[in-house]
Design a protein around this motif. Structure first.
Motif, mmCIF file in Angstrom:
data_model
loop_
_atom_site.group_PDB
_atom_site.id
_atom_site.type_symbol
_atom_site.label_atom_id
_atom_site.label_comp_id
_atom_site.label_asym_id
_atom_site.label_seq_id
_atom_site.Cartn_x
_atom_site.Cartn_y
_atom_site.Cartn_z
ATOM 1 N N MET A 1 0.912 -1.226 0.067
ATOM 2 C CA MET A 1 -0.017 -0.047 -0.050
ATOM 3 C C MET A 1 0.855 1.337 0.027
ATOM 4 S SD MET A 1 -2.575 1.542 2.951
ATOM 5 C CE MET A 1 -3.617 -0.124 2.991
ATOM 6 N N SER A 2 0.586 2.292 -1.078
ATOM 7 C CA SER A 2 1.415 3.531 -0.917
ATOM 8 C C SER A 2 1.057 4.263 0.061
ATOM 9 C CB SER A 2 1.381 4.196 -2.171
ATOM 10 O OG SER A 2 -0.207 4.664 -2.425
ATOM 11 N N LYS A 3 2.046 5.023 0.750
ATOM 12 C CA LYS A 3 1.828 5.849 1.879
ATOM 13 C C LYS A 3 1.854 7.359 1.207
ATOM 14 C CE LYS A 3 2.064 2.919 5.293
ATOM 15 N NZ LYS A 3 1.151 2.903 6.149
ATOM 16 N N ARG A 4 1.170 8.433 1.919
ATOM 17 C CA ARG A 4 0.975 9.770 1.534
ATOM 18 C C ARG A 4 1.502 10.407 2.829
ATOM 19 N NH1 ARG A 4 -3.457 12.032 -1.587
ATOM 20 N NH2 ARG A 4 -1.951 11.578 -3.253
ATOM 21 N N GLN A 5 2.297 11.391 2.801
ATOM 22 C CA GLN A 5 2.662 12.257 3.937
ATOM 23 C C GLN A 5 1.628 13.335 4.342
ATOM 24 O OE1 GLN A 5 6.777 13.625 4.203
ATOM 25 N NE2 GLN A 5 6.292 15.327 5.726
ATOM 26 N N LEU A 6 1.177 13.372 5.694
ATOM 27 C CA LEU A 6 0.603 14.428 6.174
ATOM 28 C C LEU A 6 1.213 15.179 7.309
ATOM 29 C CD1 LEU A 6 -2.687 12.340 6.843
ATOM 30 C CD2 LEU A 6 -2.356 13.798 4.941
ATOM 31 N N ASN A 7 1.023 16.354 7.325
ATOM 32 C CA ASN A 7 1.575 17.298 8.253
ATOM 33 C C ASN A 7 0.549 17.931 8.934
ATOM 34 O OD1 ASN A 7 4.510 17.107 7.286
ATOM 35 N ND2 ASN A 7 3.879 18.450 5.686
ATOM 36 N N VAL A 8 0.565 17.662 10.408
ATOM 37 C CA VAL A 8 -0.479 18.133 11.281
ATOM 38 C C VAL A 8 -0.008 18.986 12.337
ATOM 39 C CG1 VAL A 8 -2.431 16.370 10.557
ATOM 40 C CG2 VAL A 8 -0.874 16.193 12.527
ATOM 41 N N ARG A 9 -0.611 20.018 12.704
ATOM 42 C CA ARG A 9 -0.395 20.765 13.892
ATOM 43 C C ARG A 9 -1.204 20.687 15.158
ATOM 44 N NH1 ARG A 9 3.797 24.576 12.704
ATOM 45 N NH2 ARG A 9 3.934 24.843 10.454
ATOM 46 N N VAL A 10 -0.734 20.132 16.220
ATOM 47 C CA VAL A 10 -1.511 20.260 17.502
ATOM 48 C C VAL A 10 -0.820 20.749 18.534
ATOM 49 C CG1 VAL A 10 -2.601 17.783 16.506
ATOM 50 C CG2 VAL A 10 -0.649 17.828 18.037
ATOM 51 N N ASP A 11 -1.808 20.952 19.666
ATOM 52 C CA ASP A 11 -1.136 21.719 20.592
ATOM 53 C C ASP A 11 -0.262 20.662 21.362
ATOM 54 O OD1 ASP A 11 -2.544 20.326 23.018
ATOM 55 O OD2 ASP A 11 -4.381 21.124 22.173
ATOM 56 N N VAL A 12 0.823 21.303 22.273
ATOM 57 C CA VAL A 12 1.727 20.507 22.959
ATOM 58 C C VAL A 12 1.074 19.333 23.659
ATOM 59 C CG1 VAL A 12 3.568 20.755 24.610
ATOM 60 C CG2 VAL A 12 3.350 22.434 22.868
ATOM 61 N N ALA A 13 0.083 19.630 24.550
ATOM 62 C CA ALA A 13 -0.171 18.507 25.293
ATOM 63 C C ALA A 13 -0.850 17.447 24.382
ATOM 64 C CB ALA A 13 -1.528 19.029 26.176
ATOM 65 N N THR A 14 -1.613 17.618 23.468
ATOM 66 C CA THR A 14 -1.915 16.546 22.712
ATOM 67 C C THR A 14 -0.891 15.882 22.104
ATOM 68 O OG1 THR A 14 -4.010 17.982 22.049
ATOM 69 C CG2 THR A 14 -3.489 16.282 20.485
ATOM 70 N N ALA A 15 -0.065 16.522 21.600
ATOM 71 C CA ALA A 15 1.229 15.916 21.092
ATOM 72 C C ALA A 15 1.958 14.864 22.055
ATOM 73 C CB ALA A 15 2.369 16.854 20.504
ATOM 74 N N GLU A 16 2.119 15.296 23.301
ATOM 75 C CA GLU A 16 2.726 14.559 24.298
ATOM 76 C C GLU A 16 1.948 13.253 24.743
ATOM 77 O OE1 GLU A 16 3.264 17.358 27.765
ATOM 78 O OE2 GLU A 16 4.907 18.381 26.590
ATOM 79 N N VAL A 17 0.437 13.578 24.680
ATOM 80 C CA VAL A 17 -0.274 12.237 25.103
ATOM 81 C C VAL A 17 -0.184 11.342 23.748
ATOM 82 C CG1 VAL A 17 -2.669 11.731 25.348
ATOM 83 C CG2 VAL A 17 -2.111 13.638 26.397
ATOM 84 N N ALA A 18 -0.205 11.673 22.622
ATOM 85 C CA ALA A 18 -0.198 10.911 21.529
ATOM 86 C C ALA A 18 1.206 10.137 21.568
ATOM 87 C CB ALA A 18 -0.295 11.622 20.286
ATOM 88 N N ARG A 19 2.142 10.888 21.974
ATOM 89 C CA ARG A 19 3.663 10.252 21.924
ATOM 90 C C ARG A 19 3.657 9.271 22.873
ATOM 91 N NH1 ARG A 19 7.441 11.248 18.872
ATOM 92 N NH2 ARG A 19 6.793 13.470 18.557
ATOM 93 N N ALA A 20 3.101 9.658 24.155
ATOM 94 C CA ALA A 20 2.960 8.624 25.275
ATOM 95 C C ALA A 20 2.059 7.317 25.012
ATOM 96 C CB ALA A 20 2.556 9.451 26.523
ATOM 97 N N ARG A 21 0.844 7.448 24.611
ATOM 98 C CA ARG A 21 0.120 6.262 23.883
ATOM 99 C C ARG A 21 0.783 5.457 22.956
ATOM 100 N NH1 ARG A 21 -5.436 8.145 25.311
ATOM 101 N NH2 ARG A 21 -5.270 8.577 27.338
#
Length: 78
Positions: A1-21
């Motif tokens: 399956m081919s992939k497509r790059q997405l760039n998204v911006r989220v607040d710092v708290a959201t990014a930290e939670v996502a990285r931790a999960r």
């Protein structure tokens, strides 16, 4: 399956939670985000099927009155 790059911006708290999960699950951030989107798509599909089933349940008598109890695929129309 081919992939497509997405760039998204989220607040710092959201990014930290996502990285931790992602780390808790032992997967990359990309895999975690992809998994969340796929789960969301599955929920949308289930919601549609549930709504269609409810519609058919509510209007079954209307369909039977209009089209009768003909066999599926009989091809008879009014």
């Amino acid at each position: 399956m081919s992939k497509r790059q997405l760039n998204v911006r989220v607040d710092v708290a959201t990014a930290e939670v996502a990285r931790a999960r992602a780390e808790q699950e032992g997967i990359s951030m990309n895999q975690y985000i992809e998994k969340l989107v796929q789960q969301d798509m599955g929920e949308t599909g289930r919601a549609f099927v549930d709504a269609a089933a409810q519609f058919m349940k509510e209007y079954e008598s209307v369909f039977l009155a209009e089209f009768g109890g003909e066999r599926e695929g009989a091809g008879t129309r009014r």
